[in-house]
Design a protein around this motif. Structure first.
Motif, PDB file in Angstrom:
ATOM      1  N   ARG A  77       0.841  -1.209   0.000  1.00 19.28           N
ATOM      2  CA  ARG A  77       0.000   0.000   0.000  1.00 19.28           C
ATOM      3  C   ARG A  77       0.870   1.251   0.000  1.00 19.28           C
ATOM      4  NH1 ARG A  77      -0.528   3.678   3.315  1.00 19.28           N
ATOM      5  NH2 ARG A  77       0.635   2.510   4.898  1.00 19.28           N
ATOM      6  N   TRP A  78       1.910   1.255   0.870  1.00 18.00           N
ATOM      7  CA  TRP A  78       2.813   2.413   0.931  1.00 18.00           C
ATOM      8  C   TRP A  78       3.505   2.624  -0.412  1.00 18.00           C
ATOM      9  CZ3 TRP A  78       8.082   1.925   0.004  1.00 18.00           C
ATOM     10  CH2 TRP A  78       8.784   3.129   0.072  1.00 18.00           C
ATOM     11  N   SER A 102       2.549   1.714  -3.340  1.00 11.61           N
ATOM     12  CA  SER A 102       1.559   2.181  -4.307  1.00 11.61           C
ATOM     13  C   SER A 102       1.401   3.699  -4.222  1.00 11.61           C
ATOM     14  CB  SER A 102       0.219   1.484  -4.049  1.00 11.61           C
ATOM     15  OG  SER A 102      -0.816   2.064  -4.811  1.00 11.61           O
ATOM     16  N   GLN A 103       1.294   4.212  -3.007  1.00 14.28           N
ATOM     17  CA  GLN A 103       1.136   5.651  -2.831  1.00 14.28           C
ATOM     18  C   GLN A 103       2.410   6.403  -3.208  1.00 14.28           C
ATOM     19  OE1 GLN A 103      -0.049   5.943   1.291  1.00 14.28           O
ATOM     20  NE2 GLN A 103      -2.212   5.614   0.828  1.00 14.28           N
TER      21      GLN A 103
END
Length: 476
Positions: free
Chosen positions: A293-294, A296-297
């Protein structure tokens, strides 16, 4: 029998899932509703308990709408563990829940941990455990010290699944397995509970995970059982209920566990209270899907694009997924994430692959410690959780772990475990071990294709080599 359904409710970190299963373990229906995480200060991580409740209602309504009326025979609940919320007598939350990732209590936890020698820890907890920032006693002490008025109004300090169970049935209870480091085989540990004034008065009664809490009108008056933590729900949902069986659950974090007749604790792991003559040794990491998730951001790629990118990447970069410190087996809140081995030719695809591989490295680190606790090699592991939906990530785990990885038919193994507990509580199986043996099935086996031992050795060396760097960054 085809119309019967067993319901599993899983209050996870990023989403609440509800799944319905046939008695043979086939998934009949499932729905997931995301839940946000607030990070109001550095190191803090919170969720609104009402978000869990509303997400559960939405997911439940969606699943039930696809089932014949009256088909639900029983339900079980599992949830993220070492997440704590304070509620009043009316079961209304008094503040946001402090989730397992939260590090605000690290200093208090270190103070509490320092009160005990290794010999004292072995006497109380069975081994040289670490009282870290997610320890319930540290959380309670923090509330008592930092928010005494709120602490004085709290009737219960409970976990997410106990909150949902109480809302569904009106009864407040929890299980031994969810009482990490505050409960043992015979109940709450007096010396652990006494570390925070008033903690003992705010803890729910202890019942077996398969013990019925009560009946839920929304489920057609089907019984709801106490349930347990998501990691141990996955133990049941992966059939890690027999000696020598091991599992890797790849969700927001990783959980690696194995079952053994050996009860000796090993530093860096959680050894659960025995069920009969069987002991489960387990270790949770801090970031698996959360690391993706990190990335991806940070990279600007969507989650599907991260995996597509990683498939084109080349091995050679080492990623340390310690974005909020690390739990098992290092238990160090000061660790930081890193990319190591960058060159002018390193591509975004290489970094995407490194993120997935770094998470698998953390799994191997825990698995090696679990093997030490079991006293024997573990020839294969089952693989489930959200990460199991990716062939690439599953294959990378096989490569990194250097052994076959059995991807299970049901990826949401914690939800299946919850449903199996419900089935036992309703009398459909004599015990959860029998239920697991009758329902857990392998979808596909992945065998190692690439030797990544050299990169793994670099991953392990990085922890020691960067110790002073992490210490200085933590001060900064």
């Amino acid at each position: 029998m085809d119309e019967e359904a067993l319901l599993g409710i899983d209050v996870g970190t990023t989403a609440v899932k509800v799944a319905a299963f046939a008695p043979d373990g086939r998934e009949l229906a499932a729905h997931s509703v995301p839940c946000p995480i607030a990070r109001p200060r550095p190191g803090w991580a919170e969720q609104d308990p009402e978000d869990w409740w509303h997400a559960m209602e939405t997911a439940l309504h969606t699943v039930l709408s696809g089932l014949p009326a009256g088909s639900v025979r029983a339900a079980g609940i599992v949830s993220q563990v070492n997440t704590h919320l304070l509620v009043g007598e009316d079961l209304r939350p008094l503040a946001p829940a402090v989730i397992w990732q939260d590090q605000r209590c690290a200093k208090i936890a270190a103070e509490l941990d320092a009160r005990f020698t290794d010999d004292e820890k072995k006497r109380i907890w069975g081994g040289p455990i670490v009282l870290d920032a997610s320890f319930a006693g540290a959380r309670a002490a923090w509330f008592a010290r930092e928010q005494p008025e709120l602490w004085s109004r709290a009737r219960w300090m409970m976990s997410p699944k106990d909150f949902i169970g109480a809302r569904l049935t009106g009864r407040v209870a929890t299980d031994l397995l969810s009482g990490v480091r505050i409960a043992g085989a015979s109940g709450y540990l007096p010396e652990a509970v006494a570390l925070a004034d008033g903690l003992g008065d705010r803890l729910p009664e202890l019942l077996a995970p398969e013990n019925p809490l009560g009946h839920a009108a929304v489920l057609g008056d089907a019984p709801v059982v106490v349930g347990t933590m998501d990691a141990f729900g996955a133990v049941f949902g992966t059939r890690t209920t027999e000696p020598g069986r091991a599992m890797v659950i790849c969700g927001t974090s990783l959980v690696v566990a194995a079952a053994s007749h050996r009860s000796e604790s090993v530093r860096g792991l959680v050894t659960f209270p025995p069920r009969g003559d069987l002991v489960v040794h387990a270790g949770p990491t801090q970031a698996a899907g959360d690391a993706v998730r990190w990335w991806s951001q940070a990279s600007g790629l969507s989650l599907p694009e991260v995996f597509a990118s990683a498939a084109k990447g080349k091995p050679g970069v080492v990623f340390l997924p310690h974005l909020q410190g690390e739990r098992a087996p290092l238990w160090d809140p000061d660790l930081r994430g890193s990319f190591l081995g960058l060159t002018s030719s390193t591509s975004t695809a290489d970094l995407s692959r490194a993120v997935l591989t770094g998470v698998a490295f953390s799994a191997r680190h825990v698995l090696e410690t679990v093997e030490e606790a079991c006293g024997e090699p573990l020839p294969s592991v089952t693989f489930s959780g959200g990460g199991a939906r990716s062939d690439l990530w599953t294959q990378l785990h096989a490569d990194v772990l250097s052994r076959p990885v059995e991807r299970l038919r049901v990826h949401d193994s914690a939800a299946l475990g919850a449903a199996l507990l419900g089935a036992v509580g309703a009398g459909q199986y004599p015990d959860v071990e029998t239920a697991a043996a009758s329902t857990v099935a392998v979808e596909r086996t992945f065998t190692p294709e690439t030797n990544l031992t050299g990169l793994y050795e670099a991953y392990r060396a990085a922890h020691e080599g960067l110790a002073r760097v992490h210490e200085r960054l933590a001060r900064w």
